[in-house]
Design an enzyme around this catalytic site. Sequence first.
Site, mmCIF file in Angstrom:
data_model
loop_
_atom_site.group_PDB
_atom_site.id
_atom_site.type_symbol
_atom_site.label_atom_id
_atom_site.label_comp_id
_atom_site.label_asym_id
_atom_site.label_seq_id
_atom_site.Cartn_x
_atom_site.Cartn_y
_atom_site.Cartn_z
ATOM 1 N N ALA A 12 5.091 0.211 -0.632
ATOM 2 C CA ALA A 12 4.931 0.887 -1.918
ATOM 3 C C ALA A 12 5.120 -0.038 -3.117
ATOM 4 C CB ALA A 12 5.899 2.072 -2.000
ATOM 5 N N ALA A 13 5.830 -1.147 -2.932
ATOM 6 C CA ALA A 13 6.036 -2.085 -4.047
ATOM 7 C C ALA A 13 4.971 -3.173 -4.086
ATOM 8 C CB ALA A 13 7.420 -2.721 -3.952
ATOM 9 N N GLY A 14 3.982 -3.088 -3.192
ATOM 10 C CA GLY A 14 2.934 -4.109 -3.128
ATOM 11 C C GLY A 14 1.817 -3.842 -4.122
ATOM 12 N N ARG A 92 -1.682 -12.394 5.806
ATOM 13 C CA ARG A 92 -1.906 -13.606 6.582
ATOM 14 C C ARG A 92 -1.508 -14.814 5.737
ATOM 15 N NH1 ARG A 92 -7.194 -15.080 10.008
ATOM 16 N NH2 ARG A 92 -7.649 -12.920 9.552
ATOM 17 N N ASN A 105 2.325 -8.119 12.610
ATOM 18 C CA ASN A 105 2.144 -6.755 12.118
ATOM 19 C C ASN A 105 2.327 -5.719 13.210
ATOM 20 O OD1 ASN A 105 1.736 -6.935 9.326
ATOM 21 N ND2 ASN A 105 -0.193 -7.956 9.718
ATOM 22 N N THR A 129 -3.999 1.424 6.238
ATOM 23 C CA THR A 129 -4.749 0.506 5.375
ATOM 24 C C THR A 129 -4.359 -0.944 5.662
ATOM 25 O OG1 THR A 129 -5.003 2.160 3.629
ATOM 26 C CG2 THR A 129 -5.152 -0.140 2.947
ATOM 27 N N ASP A 159 -15.067 -0.473 2.807
ATOM 28 C CA ASP A 159 -16.349 -1.069 3.222
ATOM 29 C C ASP A 159 -17.493 -0.106 2.890
ATOM 30 O OD1 ASP A 159 -15.168 -3.375 5.146
ATOM 31 O OD2 ASP A 159 -14.066 -1.530 5.462
ATOM 32 N N ARG A 162 -18.077 -0.148 -0.809
ATOM 33 C CA ARG A 162 -18.720 -1.418 -1.172
ATOM 34 C C ARG A 162 -20.193 -1.385 -0.785
ATOM 35 N NH1 ARG A 162 -13.917 -5.240 1.326
ATOM 36 N NH2 ARG A 162 -12.688 -5.465 -0.581
ATOM 37 N N HIS A 187 -12.843 -2.921 10.717
ATOM 38 C CA HIS A 187 -12.703 -3.390 9.335
ATOM 39 C C HIS A 187 -12.481 -4.908 9.353
ATOM 40 C CE1 HIS A 187 -11.487 -4.005 5.246
ATOM 41 N NE2 HIS A 187 -10.312 -4.443 5.627
#
Length: 325
Positions: A12-14, A92, A105, A129, A159, A162, A187
Site C-alpha cells: 500500500a505504500a508503493g 526485480r 516473491n 497485480t 495489457d 494498452r 502478463h
Amino acid sequence: STTPVKVAVTGAAGNIGYSLLFRIASGALLGPDTPVELRLLEVTPALKALEGVVMELDDCAFPLLAGIETGDDAETIFDGVNAALLVGAMPRKDGMDRADLLAANGKIFTGQGAALNKSAADDVKILVTGNPANTNALIAMTNAPDIPRERFNALTRLDHNRAKGQLAKKLAVSVEEIKGLAIWGNHDDSMYPDLYNTTVGGKVAADLVDEAWIKDEYIPKVAGRGGAIIKARGASSAASAASATIDHMHDWVLGSDEIVSMSVPSDGSYGVPEGIISSFPCRVSNGSYEIVQGIELNDFSRERIMASAARLQGERDQVKELGLI
Ligand code: NAX
C-alpha cells in the site's frame, strides 16, 4: 447506510498503491453508493511511509471511506476482507533473473494465500497485480485450499487497456468503438492481443490493418509498453496499473457489458492446460465471470496463445520445484 466493504491492498505504500488507494476511497472501485474500509498491508520498514499516505487519505475527507487499518501482519489485515488487491511484491533488482524473482516473491504469496485462507470473508475475491502476477496468483491459490479456485485472478487488464489504446490510436477511433478485444496468456512479453476477434465499428480489426503491422509493430509495442514507460518516466507504470487494477475488480464485482481480459485458472478452454492462471476473454455479471466460449482462433493466434501458456507452465514447474505449490 450499508455495511462497508472491506478491501485489502498489499504494498500500500508503493507506487501503484499511491494511485490506487485514492481511487478506491473515492468510489471508483465499488461505485458511488458503497462505503469501503481499507485494510492496508505493508512490510514493517514501510509502515512509516504508509502512515503518511493514510494522513493524505484523511485529508481527502472521502465520504465513502469508512475506515482504515494498517499493519504488517497479513492474517490480521485480511480478517473479514471481501476483496484483496495483492499489489506488493519485490521488484526485480539488478542481476536478478526471473527464477530469482519467482523464488523471492513466491514466499510472499504462499504466506498471503495461507493468511487469506484463514481470515478472509467467505465471498472474498482476490486479484494479484504484483509480478510475476499470474504465477503469484497460482501460488496464493494453491496455498488457500478452502477458497474456491476461481476467486484467484491475476491482472492482464493493463495489457488489455494498452492494446485498446494503441489500436484506437492507429485507427484514429475512440476506444469505445473497439469491442471484443482480449489478451491471452501470461502478463509478460508473450501476452497475445487477438485482433482477429476484435471489431472496430463492427468491422474485424485485423482487416483494417496490415498483418505485418500486427506482428512487427503492434504486438511488440503493447508487450514492450512497460519498458518504454520506465525509459521515458524513469519509473515503472503506476497510475495506469492502478487504473487497470480498479477496472478488473470493478467489473468482476459489478459486471460489464464488454468482453474483458482476466487472468483466471484455466479450465482447459481452447487447449490452454489446466493448472495455470492464464488470460482469457471473459464475460462478467452478478459477481462472477465466464471464459467466453466458441471463439474461432486462426493458426497464428493459436500458436501465440500456446507459446504464452508454455511460459506459464514453465513458471509453474519452477515454483513447484521450489516447493511453493
Ligand atoms: P513498489 O516497489 O513501488 O511498491 C511495492 C510495495 O510492496 C513496497 O512498498 C513494498 O514495501 C511492498 N511489499 C513488498 N513485500 C511485501 C509484502 N510481503 N507484503 C506487503 N507489502 C509488501 O512497486 P509498484 O510500482 O507499486 O509495483 C508493485 C508490483 O506491481 C510490482 O511487482 C510490479 O512489477 C507489478 N506490476 C504489475 C503490473 C501488471 O500489469 N500486472 C503492471 C505494473 C507493475 O509493474
